[in-house]
Write a protein that holds these residues in place. Sequence first.
Motif, short mmCIF file in Angstrom:
data_model
loop_
_atom_site.label_atom_id
_atom_site.label_comp_id
_atom_site.label_asym_id
_atom_site.label_seq_id
_atom_site.Cartn_x
_atom_site.Cartn_y
_atom_site.Cartn_z
N TYR A 1 0.84 -1.21 0.00
CA TYR A 1 0.00 0.00 0.00
C TYR A 1 0.87 1.26 0.00
O TYR A 1 0.53 2.26 -0.63
N LYS A 2 2.00 1.20 0.70
CA LYS A 2 2.91 2.35 0.69
C LYS A 2 3.49 2.59 -0.70
O LYS A 2 3.67 3.73 -1.13
N VAL A 3 3.78 1.52 -1.42
CA VAL A 3 4.34 1.65 -2.76
C VAL A 3 3.40 2.46 -3.66
O VAL A 3 3.85 3.22 -4.53
N GLN A 4 2.10 2.34 -3.44
CA GLN A 4 1.13 3.03 -4.29
C GLN A 4 0.95 4.50 -3.93
O GLN A 4 0.32 5.25 -4.68
N GLY A 5 1.47 4.92 -2.77
CA GLY A 5 1.30 6.30 -2.34
C GLY A 5 2.33 7.23 -2.97
O GLY A 5 3.52 6.90 -3.02
N SER A 6 1.89 8.39 -3.40
CA SER A 6 2.80 9.33 -4.07
C SER A 6 3.86 9.85 -3.10
O SER A 6 5.01 10.09 -3.50
N ARG A 7 3.50 10.06 -1.83
CA ARG A 7 4.48 10.57 -0.87
C ARG A 7 5.55 9.55 -0.56
O ARG A 7 6.70 9.90 -0.29
N TRP A 8 5.19 8.27 -0.60
CA TRP A 8 6.19 7.23 -0.39
C TRP A 8 7.04 7.06 -1.64
O TRP A 8 8.23 6.72 -1.55
N GLN A 9 6.48 7.32 -2.79
CA GLN A 9 7.24 7.20 -4.03
C GLN A 9 8.29 8.30 -4.17
O GLN A 9 9.39 8.05 -4.67
N ASP A 10 7.96 9.52 -3.73
CA ASP A 10 8.95 10.60 -3.85
C ASP A 10 9.83 10.73 -2.61
O ASP A 10 10.70 11.61 -2.53
N GLY A 11 9.61 9.85 -1.60
CA GLY A 11 10.50 9.81 -0.44
C GLY A 11 10.24 10.86 0.61
O GLY A 11 11.10 11.09 1.48
N SER A 12 9.06 11.49 0.60
CA SER A 12 8.77 12.56 1.56
C SER A 12 7.74 12.18 2.61
O SER A 12 7.30 13.04 3.38
N ALA A 13 7.35 10.90 2.68
CA ALA A 13 6.26 10.51 3.58
C ALA A 13 6.60 10.76 5.04
O ALA A 13 5.74 11.15 5.83
N LEU A 14 7.86 10.55 5.42
CA LEU A 14 8.24 10.73 6.82
C LEU A 14 8.18 12.19 7.24
O LEU A 14 8.01 12.49 8.43
N HIS A 15 8.28 13.10 6.29
CA HIS A 15 8.33 14.53 6.62
C HIS A 15 7.05 15.00 7.31
O HIS A 15 7.11 15.80 8.24
#
Length: 410
Positions: A272-286
């Motif tokens: 599910y994380k793979v499908q998220g745009s924030r996880w794809q661009d590496g900014s989800a933790l921000h």
Amino acid sequence: MSVEKDIARTPSPFKGMGSKLDAAIARFLYRITSAALAPYQAAVVRIGFALTFALYLLREWPHRLELYGTTNPWGFDLAQRLIASNNAFTVLLWSNHRLWFELVYHGVLVVSVLLLLGWHTRTMSILFMVGVLSLMNRSVLLGDGGDTLIHLMASYLVLTRCGQVWSLDARRRERQETPPRDGCDRVSVTLWILAGVGLALAQMTGFAKLPKGWVLILWGLWLIQALWFWAGRRRSRDTWALFDVVANLVHNAAMLVIAAQVCLLYATAGWYKVQGSRWQDGSALHFPLHLDYFSPWAGLSQVFDSRSTIVTLITYGTVVAQVAFPFTLLNRRVKNVMLAILMTEHATIAVICGLPFFSLAMIVSDMVFLPTNFLRWGGSRIAAARDRITAPLRRNKGPGDRNESRGVTV
């Protein structure tokens, strides 16, 4: 003719495969029926989740009425309407009186401690499941993800023989010269009789409001345990052997389900994380680092967020670790390295994001895959540390003290 004779003399590559396959199947069946596999891993699940829930109840003790009790914003009527629609189970909706809530809340706390210690684990595991479901289903809007995992594992624990090691039950069996058959001692029988009488009285008086499915589940568990006691009291070894084999099969199947549940949890979370745009661009933790709810240590969160490279690496690393974890089980060394990474990740989440009980529940779930030798080694180290701490107390307690404790004056 000579060609035919040569073919007849040539050994068939399939010769003996039937006997080898039969032998392998026989060994497999013997292994899963002769003993409860992974006893140390089952003990870790029992101790870890009982400890997690007990600590959670202690932390929320000052706020228990607002969370699960009579002053809960999710009112009694709303909870009743929800339970009527989904047929969930909770004993807290049997009465809206504060005394009943206090009995249930503190009773679950006591049961969690007793399950942690391994005191009559068969009975305590069922009471623990009842307590966890009662509290979690009373206020469905609470929780941080760890509650769902505790919810599931509490149900699975009922099916396991989780008290074979690292428990008061195991210690009692070791000290008795002729120990009774597993779980067939007088205290266990008494507890089970009291549980049956209490459930029967609650139903006959109309106090218990149970969905039909849960009536069958609770009375089914009670009757199964009654059959276990009956088999333990009989002198027939064949009857007891049959029940023991069935118990081993159920335990091993439950441990397999627990392992599969952890793999499914990581796999679904990762994909599910793979499908998220924030996880794809590496900014989800921000983003969670800037939420007050997930930033109990604002300074520490700012340190992590100040370096975009670290944020990106942790974001991508989290996705890779979760997606890859089920596949690492195919290699023991890679699996152990991945377990260390995941446990470190959850410990970091506990500190930085302020989610200690979610992280503890995840770490306990990961420990199901730890090698048995490592768990034995860790248990021996803890036992040695305990003995070093209690050794001075044992030395200071002389014979006179022991006799006085028995009522004898020296």
